[in-house]
Design an enzyme around this catalytic site. Structure first.
Site, short mmCIF file in Angstrom:
data_model
loop_
_atom_site.label_atom_id
_atom_site.label_comp_id
_atom_site.label_asym_id
_atom_site.label_seq_id
_atom_site.Cartn_x
_atom_site.Cartn_y
_atom_site.Cartn_z
N GLY A 146 -14.90 -2.15 0.23
CA GLY A 146 -15.67 -1.74 -0.95
C GLY A 146 -15.25 -2.58 -2.13
O GLY A 146 -14.43 -2.16 -2.93
N ALA A 172 -7.43 13.28 1.66
CA ALA A 172 -6.53 12.40 0.90
C ALA A 172 -6.12 13.05 -0.41
O ALA A 172 -6.85 13.89 -0.96
CB ALA A 172 -7.24 11.08 0.62
N GLY A 180 -23.41 -9.52 5.55
CA GLY A 180 -22.35 -8.80 6.28
C GLY A 180 -22.94 -7.97 7.41
O GLY A 180 -23.98 -7.34 7.23
N THR A 225 -25.86 -2.38 5.73
CA THR A 225 -24.55 -2.66 5.10
C THR A 225 -23.67 -1.42 5.22
O THR A 225 -24.18 -0.30 5.11
CB THR A 225 -24.70 -3.06 3.61
N ILE A 226 -22.39 -1.63 5.43
CA ILE A 226 -21.51 -0.46 5.55
C ILE A 226 -21.22 0.17 4.18
O ILE A 226 -20.72 1.29 4.11
CB ILE A 226 -20.16 -0.81 6.25
N GLY A 260 -28.12 -6.73 3.34
CA GLY A 260 -27.74 -6.11 2.08
C GLY A 260 -28.49 -6.72 0.90
O GLY A 260 -29.49 -7.42 1.08
N ASP A 261 -27.98 -6.48 -0.31
CA ASP A 261 -28.74 -6.90 -1.49
C ASP A 261 -28.90 -8.42 -1.59
O ASP A 261 -29.94 -8.90 -2.02
CB ASP A 261 -28.15 -6.29 -2.78
N ALA A 296 -35.74 -1.31 17.16
CA ALA A 296 -36.89 -0.55 16.66
C ALA A 296 -37.98 -1.49 16.13
O ALA A 296 -39.17 -1.26 16.33
CB ALA A 296 -36.44 0.40 15.56
N HIS A 354 -11.14 -5.40 8.98
CA HIS A 354 -12.43 -5.55 9.66
C HIS A 354 -12.72 -4.55 10.76
O HIS A 354 -13.85 -4.52 11.26
CB HIS A 354 -12.57 -6.98 10.18
P1 ADP Z 1 -25.60 -9.26 1.95
O1 ADP Z 1 -27.03 -9.34 2.38
O2 ADP Z 1 -24.75 -8.54 2.95
O3 ADP Z 1 -25.48 -8.76 0.52
P2 ADP Z 1 -24.96 -11.99 0.99
O4 ADP Z 1 -24.86 -11.57 -0.44
O5 ADP Z 1 -23.92 -12.87 1.52
O6 ADP Z 1 -25.02 -10.75 2.00
O7 ADP Z 1 -26.39 -12.71 1.17
C1 ADP Z 1 -26.79 -13.23 2.42
C2 ADP Z 1 -27.53 -14.52 2.23
O8 ADP Z 1 -28.75 -14.32 1.48
C3 ADP Z 1 -26.79 -15.59 1.44
O9 ADP Z 1 -25.86 -16.31 2.22
C4 ADP Z 1 -27.93 -16.50 0.99
O10 ADP Z 1 -28.32 -17.41 2.01
C5 ADP Z 1 -29.08 -15.52 0.77
N1 ADP Z 1 -29.22 -15.22 -0.67
C6 ADP Z 1 -28.47 -14.37 -1.43
N2 ADP Z 1 -28.87 -14.38 -2.72
C7 ADP Z 1 -29.90 -15.26 -2.79
C8 ADP Z 1 -30.76 -15.74 -3.85
N3 ADP Z 1 -30.63 -15.28 -5.10
N4 ADP Z 1 -31.72 -16.66 -3.55
C9 ADP Z 1 -31.86 -17.12 -2.29
N5 ADP Z 1 -31.08 -16.71 -1.25
C10 ADP Z 1 -30.13 -15.80 -1.48
#
Ligand code: ADP
Length: 323
Positions: A171, A187, A11, A126-127, A102-103, A22, A253
């Protein structure tokens, strides 16, 4: 280490550009060659990789979104996709990566390191503010300012018509945006995924406000709240309590877009430079975050597994201040 790559993934969030800038500028200043990888893992697989000079990141610090583009990549979830991605990194001589995301993106980076040994550092883009190992993620401050501006406007019209508004904010799994904007916009209540939502209790509170001659009420609902989204919660409340004219507003969005706040720009700049410094020190599989104003490196395994916890005092504060 001579060559590093940088990409934005998952995202998007305001401030990703400041972080990219940076990484590129501090990398070049340290004598590295820096490659921009477009569209996250998707671009890595397709070889969409360009060497960045300083001028590639001119005039982007104030822009929302990400000039590198971002993507979700199903192919990267397969061993074959990751082999192709790694082959493209080898082709450019890239020995280290900075992942801004993000994660999910960090999990992908961990897998890439496990399978091919490439060094990877992360910046929390990530927001949602839901990563462990940093007080604030890049984009959170901008997003909550956008929400607060919107809710202030909703309050004007709600107050004029004696309305009850349910405002849905982003969220899915985390209530940070809802909680912080709830406090900042005054709120009446905040409904978040981390706590159980009791509709009768919410109605009781609204009735109390009505008896105290409150002319409007705003309930902030995180999209992942267990009571359902804003429409569902509004329906449940309306069945039993219809003193106000009830409306729903889903912000959607707009929360992701717009110029990053000064706070996000500064945090993103610090974290981007810290990620590069980490790579140069031989670090890998760590996220550069900021805790108590200091740069802190947290292993990806912790940043992605341990959820950042909601501060119960903030929830209490919403309740006290809305009475
Ligand atoms: P965010 O980074 O915002 O949490 P996503 O969860 O959509 O976004 O993850 C972004 C991308 O990271 C996914 O589309 C995928 O390509 C890759 N990814 C996520 N989890 C895994 C994983 N367990 N193994 C390999 N690639 C991953």
């Amino acid at each position: 280490m001579k060559r590093i790559g940088v990409f934005t993934s998952g995202g998007d969030s305001p401030g990703m550009n400041a972080c990219l800038r940076a990484v590129v500028r501090s990398g070049i200043a340290a004598g590295l060659e820096v490659f921009g990888i477009y569209r996250g893992y998707e671009g890595m697989i397709e070889g969409d990789i360009v060497q960045f000079e300083k001028h590639h990141v001119s005039n982007i610090i104030q822009r929302g979104g990400t000039v590198l583009k971002t993507a979700r990549s199903a192919k990267f979830m397969t061993p074959e996709g990751r082999r192709e991605a790694h082959a493209n990194l080898l082709k450019h001589g890239i020995e280290g990566l900075v992942c801004i995301g993000g994660d999910g993106s960090f999990r992908g980076a961990m897998t890439l390191h496990e399978e091919f040994g490439i060094k990877v550092m992360g910046c929390p883009g990530t927001i949602d503010n839901d990563l462990f190992g940093t007080d604030y993620t890049i984009g959170f401050d901008s997003a909550i300012n956008t929400v607060v501006t919107a809710v202030d406007k909703i309050r004007d019209t709600a107050d004029s018509h004696n309305r009850l508004f349910f405002v849905e904010v982003m969220g899915r799994d985390a209530g940070f945006i809802a909680l912080h904007t709830g406090i900042a916009s005054g709120a009446e209540s905040v409904l978040i995924p981390e706590t159980k939502t009791y509709i009768p209790e919410l109605i009781q509170q609204l009735e109390k406000g009505w008896r105290q001659n409150k002319t409007s009420a705003i309930i902030i609902v995180a999209e992942g709240d267990d009571g359902g989204g804003a429409y569902e919660v509004a329906e449940k409340v309306k069945e039993k309590f219809n003193k106000y004219d009830t409306r729903v507003s889903v912000l959607g969005h707009i929360q992701r877009g717009g110029a990053p706040s000064a706070f996000d720009r500064v945090s993103a700049s610090r974290m981007g430079a810290a990620a590069v410094k980490g790579l140069l020190e031989g670090r890998t599989n760590e996220m550069a975050g900021i805790i108590n104003r200091q740069i802190v490196y947290t292993p990806f395994s912790k940043a992605t597994k341990h959820n950042q916890e909601i501060n119960p005092q903030l929830l209490e504060l919403v309740e006290i201040l809305s009475q």
